[in-house]
Design an enzyme around this catalytic site. Structure first.
Site, PDB file in Angstrom:
ATOM      1  CG  HIS A 353     -22.555 -65.641  40.079  1.00  0.00           C
ATOM      2  ND1 HIS A 353     -22.451 -64.362  39.598  1.00  0.00           N
ATOM      3  CD2 HIS A 353     -22.604 -65.530  41.423  1.00  0.00           C
ATOM      4  CE1 HIS A 353     -22.421 -63.511  40.609  1.00  0.00           C
ATOM      5  NE2 HIS A 353     -22.522 -64.198  41.729  1.00  0.00           N
ATOM      6  CE  LYS A 544     -17.112 -60.922  26.385  1.00  0.00           C
ATOM      7  NZ  LYS A 544     -18.201 -60.680  27.323  1.00  0.00           N
ATOM      8  NE  ARG A 545     -10.265 -66.628  32.672  1.00  0.00           N
ATOM      9  CZ  ARG A 545      -9.752 -67.215  33.738  1.00  0.00           C
ATOM     10  NH1 ARG A 545      -9.600 -66.532  34.850  1.00  0.00           N
ATOM     11  NH2 ARG A 545      -9.369 -68.471  33.706  1.00  0.00           N
ATOM     12  CE  LYS A 550     -16.781 -65.316  29.743  1.00  0.00           C
ATOM     13  NZ  LYS A 550     -17.614 -64.165  30.183  1.00  0.00           N
ATOM     14  CB  THR A 652     -20.053 -56.987  34.803  1.00  0.00           C
ATOM     15  OG1 THR A 652     -18.885 -57.817  34.798  1.00  0.00           O
ATOM     16  CG2 THR A 652     -21.053 -57.496  35.811  1.00  0.00           C
TER      17      THR A 652
HETATM   18  C1  PLP Z   1     -15.547 -56.713  33.849  1.00  0.00           C
HETATM   19  C2  PLP Z   1     -14.428 -57.646  33.839  1.00  0.00           C
HETATM   20  C3  PLP Z   1     -14.635 -58.993  33.526  1.00  0.00           C
HETATM   21  C4  PLP Z   1     -15.986 -59.548  33.141  1.00  0.00           C
HETATM   22  O1  PLP Z   1     -16.189 -59.392  31.762  1.00  0.00           O
HETATM   23  P1  PLP Z   1     -17.391 -60.114  30.990  1.00  0.00           P
HETATM   24  O2  PLP Z   1     -17.323 -59.504  29.631  1.00  0.00           O
HETATM   25  O3  PLP Z   1     -18.643 -59.744  31.704  1.00  0.00           O
HETATM   26  O4  PLP Z   1     -17.110 -61.567  30.997  1.00  0.00           O
HETATM   27  C5  PLP Z   1     -13.548 -59.836  33.537  1.00  0.00           C
HETATM   28  N1  PLP Z   1     -12.322 -59.392  33.841  1.00  0.00           N
HETATM   29  C6  PLP Z   1     -12.081 -58.097  34.135  1.00  0.00           C
HETATM   30  C7  PLP Z   1     -10.684 -57.661  34.445  1.00  0.00           C
HETATM   31  C8  PLP Z   1     -13.122 -57.181  34.154  1.00  0.00           C
HETATM   32  O5  PLP Z   1     -12.878 -55.904  34.476  1.00  0.00           O
END
Ligand code: PLP
Length: 820
Positions: A353, A544-545, A550, A652
């Protein structure tokens, strides 16, 4: 399933399980009664599924993951059973509002972000595709912390998700295993002349199964998510108790129960955390012992292990499985090493990952050896045999041997868990095309040269049940009436929307759906932050985190730039825009926390500046989790996917936005590349250096300050931050952030700034033409079919697991013995 039966079930459960008469029941009591009634309706399917798996010759896919971010269960289970409308009517007849009850549910936050959510999407697809499977993980008592924002800063609050009880969980005290820690090993030669090793542990911990049913969409398949809870072997150590050392006995119990107490809140591993390694070994050992027990119950010989089970390792967190399966087969089941190794490799497969060096897991030898002495010996033996193979294949290449070894011999010796996983698996995959390519070229290059056939790509996916049907009902009904209902389980059918992309009447309906989703989000924003946002503004969202790679700070720099431009021309002609952020920072990650402060600092200034005249709003939405994600993704016009190229394995969130009709502003990173290819390049806002260019710039000596010197707007932006403009005059607060950008900027924020600003200006231009924008939005949804987790799971089944669906019939007799 009908309204009347539901109503009776709910009243029964209110009294019999929740022990409350209707007259004094709280909303939470009603939630519990409804949840139990929904669970009751899943249990027949669960039993039928277990029965089918027990009776048939089949292969089970076991998904091992330290995290499962499954989100709230009630709404999803109602949708999958197809009884949402009936439940709504039943609750109404009892004087209760279903939506209010849905809002009460505490979500199990048993994950940090993308990796844990991926595992949850995969369980949904596995059940929907009727694949025999089990998710194995840890039942953390405290999941990811709740985030509050106080004075612009993140404050972490303990996640007490179990406080009011969990109606979805079934604890199985009779499904429990012992896991050994510490101590030493003793070797001997047995009566048959066989070399045997006995591990004499210092302590044992008991793992108890806590099961959650995972129902597929409109099928009878109801698989199991089995999470392990740690318990003391005996409530009290009677030996110590009789000796009078009562407190020592209690102490042992406390240590055992600490194991599954709390999720580590970091997106990447924190070096050398003993408890973390103990958690990993604990859940892996319980899970593999469980598989062996099921094998025994079915009367199958151990030699058939790999025919019965295929085990996917979600990153290296469960990679100790390589050594533990060997231990169970060789030490416990007395199997010869070579046969055991063949079974282990045939059973296991590994998903990588991350390529970020700081996120590659290693464990120091002393720590590992103290906690898991027998496992260390096994890792040494695996390594000895493996390096022999390398030397045979590449004679005289000792540099290669050192690079590939399971042990990193530089400085303090460490076990490389990615190497262990690769050596012990028959398949290794990355999670997007670019990531799989880079994996083969960088982190696992030597391994890809040695075993090219072992490496493949499976691009991630997300479940359209949760992220479209459940969370965007307006879009779902528009799709149903336009292209039929089949899209929910065959997302490629969204392509039929192509025919409507330019249709003015359809476009109008499309915009209505989006506007209503934006109104809902605006209301939530107001409740959570007291900021008023205009639903007609462009909603530009980055959730996102929080992480430097990022690049939420790149977004922040653009906002400041835009703010300055607006102030100069007093916002004439600019379309109103609302920037929304959300995401948690690891509690120990100072720079990420500073990025949150910067965003909230900008929000305070911009939202209160009359010169801006409401044309720019900035929001930091607190506590981004699955529950909040439900109303955030569907309300987006723009999806920010702006990681430094080569750093985001897949993403994702980018897929969830796309399905819900957002246009992506993104770099050529992770799955963004595939999103752009699917959507059409003209329907994607591209900017930034490519992964190759990023590496070249770094190789040739990156000097970020030069970018600031050469760009007046960037300089001004950075000066405002260091001048205290967004920190109430405090010039110290953001010093570390600005210094970092000017002096090292490891993620090339300044190198990509100018192109990002230019790209955002193209976005603003496109937004001015609603017909064009809506067409692009429709085409993004239309071409998002590839990103269904059904497609991804289909690929795992075919290319890695060699497993096919098993239909479950509901009406079968329950006569054969059950394997639980
Ligand atoms: C989809 C999702 C993520 C992942 O988000 P990315 O933009 O791919 O980093 C993180 N946290 C939650 C709650 C999500 O639903």
């Amino acid at each position: 399933m009908d309204v009347d039966a539901l109503r009776h079930g709910i009243l029964d459960n209110l009294i019999c399980l929740q022990a409350r008469p209707p007259g004094i029941a709280t909303p939470h009591d009603w939630y519990m009664a409804l949840a139990y009634s929904v669970r009751d309706r899943m249990l027949a399917r669960w039993a039928a599924t277990i029965q089918t798996y027990a009776a048939r010759e089949l292969r089970v896919a076991c998904y091992l993951s330290a995290e499962f971010l499954i989100g709230p269960q009630l709404g999803n289970n109602l949708v999958n059973l197809g009884i949402e409308d009936n439940a709504r009517a039943a609750m109404r007849s009892l004087g209760q509002d279903l939506d209010a009850l849905l809002a009460i549910e505490e979500e199990p936050g048993l994950g940090n972000g993308g990796l844990g959510r991926l595992a949850a999407c995969y369980l949904d697809s596995l059940a929907t595709l009727e694949i025999p499977s089990v998710g194995y993980g840890i039942r953390y008592e405290f999941g990811i912390f709740d985030q509050e924002i106080r004075d612009g800063c993140q404050v972490e609050v303990t996640d007490k998700w179990l406080q009011k009880g969990n109606p979805w969980e079934i604890v199985r005290p009779n499904v429990a295993y012992y896991v050994a820690f510490g101590g030493h090993t003793e070797s001997a030669t047995d009566e048959c002349g066989r070399y045997t090793v006995r591990w004499v542990p210092a302590r044992m911990v008991k793992g108890v199964a806590c099961d959650t049913p995972m129902l597929g969409f409109r099928v009878n398949t109801c698989n199991t998510l089995r999470l392990w809870k740690s318990e003391a072997v005996e409530s009290f150590d009677l030996q110590d108790f009789n000796a009078g050392d009562y407190y020592q006995a209690v102490q042992e119990k406390v240590i055992s129960e600490t194991l599954s107490k709390v999720l580590y809140p970091n997106d990447e591993p924190e070096a050398g955390k003993r408890l973390r390694l103990a958690q990993q070994y604990f859940f892996v050992s319980c899970s593999l012992q469980d598989m062996l027990r099921i094998l025994d119950l079915k009367g199958e010989p151990v030699a058939r292990f790999a025919d019965m089970f295929t085990v996917q390792l979600n990153d290296t967190h469960p990679s100790i499985a390589v050594a533990e399966l060997m231990r169970l087969l060789v030490d416990v089941r007395m199997m010869p090493w070579d046969e055991a190794w063949e079974i282990t490799c045939r059973t296991l497969a590994y998903t990588n990952h991350t390529l970020l060096p700081e996120a590659l897991e290693t464990w120091g030898l002393p720590l590992f050896g103290q906690l898991l002495p027998r496992l260390l010996e096994i890792v040494y033996e695996i390594n000895r045999r493996f390096l022999e193979t390398v030397r045979r294949k590449f004679p005289g290449d000792e540099a290669r041997v050192a690079r590939m070894s399971l042990i990193d011999e530089h400085g303090d010796k460490k076990i490389r868990m990615a190497h262990l996983s690769t050596v012990g698996s028959h398949a290794v995959n990355g999670v997007a095309g670019l990531h799989s390519t880079l994996l083969r070229q960088t982190v696992l290059r030597d391994f890809a040269e040695m075993w090219p056939e072992r490496f493949l790509n499976v691009t991630n996916g997300v479940t359209p049940r949760r992220f479209m049907l459940l969370s965007n009902p307006g879009l779902a009904s528009l799709l149903d009436e336009t292209i039929g209902k089949g899209w929910v389980t065959d997302l490629t059918r969204l392509k039929a929307l192509d025919a409507y992309a330019g249709d003015r009447a359809f476009q109008e309906k499309w915009r209505d759906v989006k506007r209503s989703n934006k109104r809902i989000l605006a209301k939530r924003i107001h409740e959570a932050t007291n900021i008023a946002v205009e639903p007609d503004a462009l909603f530009d969202i980055q959730v996102k985190r929080i992480h430097e790679y990022k690049r939420q700070h790149l977004n922040a720099l653009y906002i400041i730039t835009l703010y300055q431009r607006l102030r100069r021309n007093r916002g004439q002609g600019a379309a109103p825009r609302c920037f929304i952020f959300g995401g948690k920072a690891a509690p120990g990650y100072a720079m990420a926390k500073l990025m949150i402060r910067l965003i909230t600092g900008i929000a305070e200034v911009v939202n209160n500046d009359p010169a801006v005249n409401g044309r720019l709003k900035v929001v930091f939405f607190p506590d981004f989790n699955v529950k909040n994600a439900h109303f955030i993704y569907p309300a987006a016009d723009v999806s920010e996917q702006i990681s430094t190229a080569g750093k985001e394995a897949s993403g994702t969130g980018n897929m969830k936005f796309m399905m819900n009709g957002a246009l992506t502003v993104g770099t050529l990173d992770g799955a963004n590349i595939e999103i752009r290819d699917e959507a059409g390049h003209e329907n994607f806002f591209l900017f930034g250096l490519t992964a190759e260019q990023v590496e070249r710039v770094k190789r040739e000596g990156y000097r970020p300050a030069q970018y600031a010197e050469g760009n007046a707007e960037l300089r001004e932006t950075l000066d405002l931050i260091s001048g205290g403009y967004f920190s109430r005059g405090d010039r110290q607060v953001f010093r570390p952030l600005v210094d970092n950008l000017l002096n090292s900027d490891p993620f090339l924020v300044l190198a990509d700034y100018a192109d990002y600003v230019a790209c955002q200006e193209r976005v603003s231009g496109a937004w001015q033409d609603p017909v064009r924008w809506t067409r692009m939005s429709i085409l993004n949804t239309a071409h998002s079919g590839k990103f269904s987790s059904d497609r991804a799971i289909g690929e795992y089944c075919e290319r890695i697991w060699n497993i096919s669906p098993m239909r479950v019939a509901l009406d079968q007799g329950l006569s054969a013995p059950l394997v639980t």
